[in-house]
Design a protein around this motif. Structure first.
Motif, PDB file in Angstrom:
ATOM      1  N   SER A  14     -11.331  -3.136  -7.210  1.00 45.17           N
ATOM      2  CA  SER A  14     -10.388  -4.196  -6.829  1.00 45.17           C
ATOM      3  C   SER A  14      -9.247  -3.611  -5.996  1.00 45.17           C
ATOM      4  CB  SER A  14      -9.850  -4.908  -8.067  1.00 45.17           C
ATOM      5  OG  SER A  14      -9.090  -4.015  -8.861  1.00 45.17           O
ATOM      6  N   ALA A  15      -8.783  -2.408  -6.359  1.00 45.86           N
ATOM      7  CA  ALA A  15      -7.724  -1.765  -5.567  1.00 45.86           C
ATOM      8  C   ALA A  15      -8.232  -1.449  -4.162  1.00 45.86           C
ATOM      9  CB  ALA A  15      -7.242  -0.496  -6.258  1.00 45.86           C
TER      10      ALA A  15
ATOM     11  N   GLN B 233      -8.241  -5.232   2.565  1.00 42.98           N
ATOM     12  CA  GLN B 233      -7.706  -6.482   3.101  1.00 42.98           C
ATOM     13  C   GLN B 233      -6.353  -6.266   3.775  1.00 42.98           C
ATOM     14  OE1 GLN B 233      -7.696  -9.099  -0.259  1.00 42.98           O
ATOM     15  NE2 GLN B 233      -9.896  -9.574  -0.101  1.00 42.98           N
ATOM     16  N   SER B 234      -5.516  -5.416   3.183  1.00 42.62           N
ATOM     17  CA  SER B 234      -4.211  -5.167   3.805  1.00 42.62           C
ATOM     18  C   SER B 234      -4.385  -4.430   5.132  1.00 42.62           C
ATOM     19  CB  SER B 234      -3.312  -4.374   2.860  1.00 42.62           C
ATOM     20  OG  SER B 234      -3.832  -3.076   2.650  1.00 42.62           O
TER      21      SER B 234
ATOM     22  N   LYS C 174      -7.043  -4.651   7.088  1.00 43.04           N
ATOM     23  CA  LYS C 174      -7.592  -5.626   8.027  1.00 43.04           C
ATOM     24  C   LYS C 174      -6.498  -6.547   8.553  1.00 43.04           C
ATOM     25  CE  LYS C 174     -11.272  -9.032   8.498  1.00 43.04           C
ATOM     26  NZ  LYS C 174     -11.428  -8.740   9.878  1.00 43.04           N
ATOM     27  N   SER C 175      -5.607  -7.007   7.672  1.00 41.50           N
ATOM     28  CA  SER C 175      -4.526  -7.887   8.142  1.00 41.50           C
ATOM     29  C   SER C 175      -3.572  -7.115   9.049  1.00 41.50           C
ATOM     30  CB  SER C 175      -3.779  -8.492   6.958  1.00 41.50           C
ATOM     31  OG  SER C 175      -3.103  -7.477   6.238  1.00 41.50           O
ATOM     32  N   GLY C 176      -3.312  -5.852   8.739  1.00 42.59           N
ATOM     33  CA  GLY C 176      -2.452  -5.031   9.592  1.00 42.59           C
ATOM     34  C   GLY C 176      -3.062  -4.804  10.958  1.00 42.59           C
ATOM     35  N   THR C 177      -4.379  -4.548  11.004  1.00 44.02           N
ATOM     36  CA  THR C 177      -5.028  -4.345  12.303  1.00 44.02           C
ATOM     37  C   THR C 177      -5.055  -5.639  13.101  1.00 44.02           C
ATOM     38  OG1 THR C 177      -7.197  -4.691  11.270  1.00 44.02           O
ATOM     39  CG2 THR C 177      -6.451  -2.406  11.543  1.00 44.02           C
TER      40      THR C 177
END
Length: 160
Positions: A68-69, A75-76, A78-81
């Motif tokens: 989960s980590a 996900q973080s 991917k959102s940053g990229t």
């Protein structure tokens, strides 16, 4: 639990000696000892199995938390990229169009970085760093010999 002291064990041994007899008592004692050993091994095996299952459950919980980590980190990232790509696209669009709200704003692309080359072992540098006295003592060849010179040098001498 049954509380067996030395006095009670002596009493049981005396009764067994009278009831079973001295001829059969050693074989009965061996058999009872084997049964007790098997029971102890069974109990230790069951304890080990319970401990293994508890450890396995803990490992499964730890694996789930790590997964989960890792998903959260992914996900973080991917959102940053995605945010970076949007900003980059906007900056390159402004730089290529030449349209900007302030005329001083320009995007300069960095110079390309040369590709990394692994420094290979430099044999000549390594050989040159060794002192000549050490080479002579260790028997390191400092000059190349041709095949004919090697044969002439190492040919066995004839005895007359």
């Amino acid at each position: 639990m049954i509380d067996l002291g030395i006095s009670k064990l002596a009493l049981i041994g005396a009764v067994a000696l009278i009831v079973i007899g001295p001829e059969k008592l050693p074989t009965v004692a061996r058999t009872v000892g084997a049964w007790i050993g098997k029971a102890q091994r069974y109990v230790t095996d069951m304890k080990a199995e319970v401990n293994r299952s508890m450890a396995l459950d803990e490992l499964k919980k730890m694996k789930d938390s790590v997964e989960s980590a890792a998903k959260d980190v992914g996900q973080s990232i991917k959102s940053g990229t995605d945010d970076f790509e949007k900003t980059w696209a906007e900056a390159t669009r402004v730089a290529s169009d030449g349209h900007s709200s302030d005329s001083d704003y320009r995007v300069s692309l960095p110079e390309p970085v040369p590709e990394y080359r692994h420094p290979k072992k430099n044999w000549r540098l390594k050989q040159g760093a060794t002192p000549n006295w050490y080479k002579a003592r260790a028997g390191v060849r400092t000059r190349a010999l041709s095949g004919a010179a090697r044969v002439a040098r190492y040919r066995p001498t004839k005895f007359n």
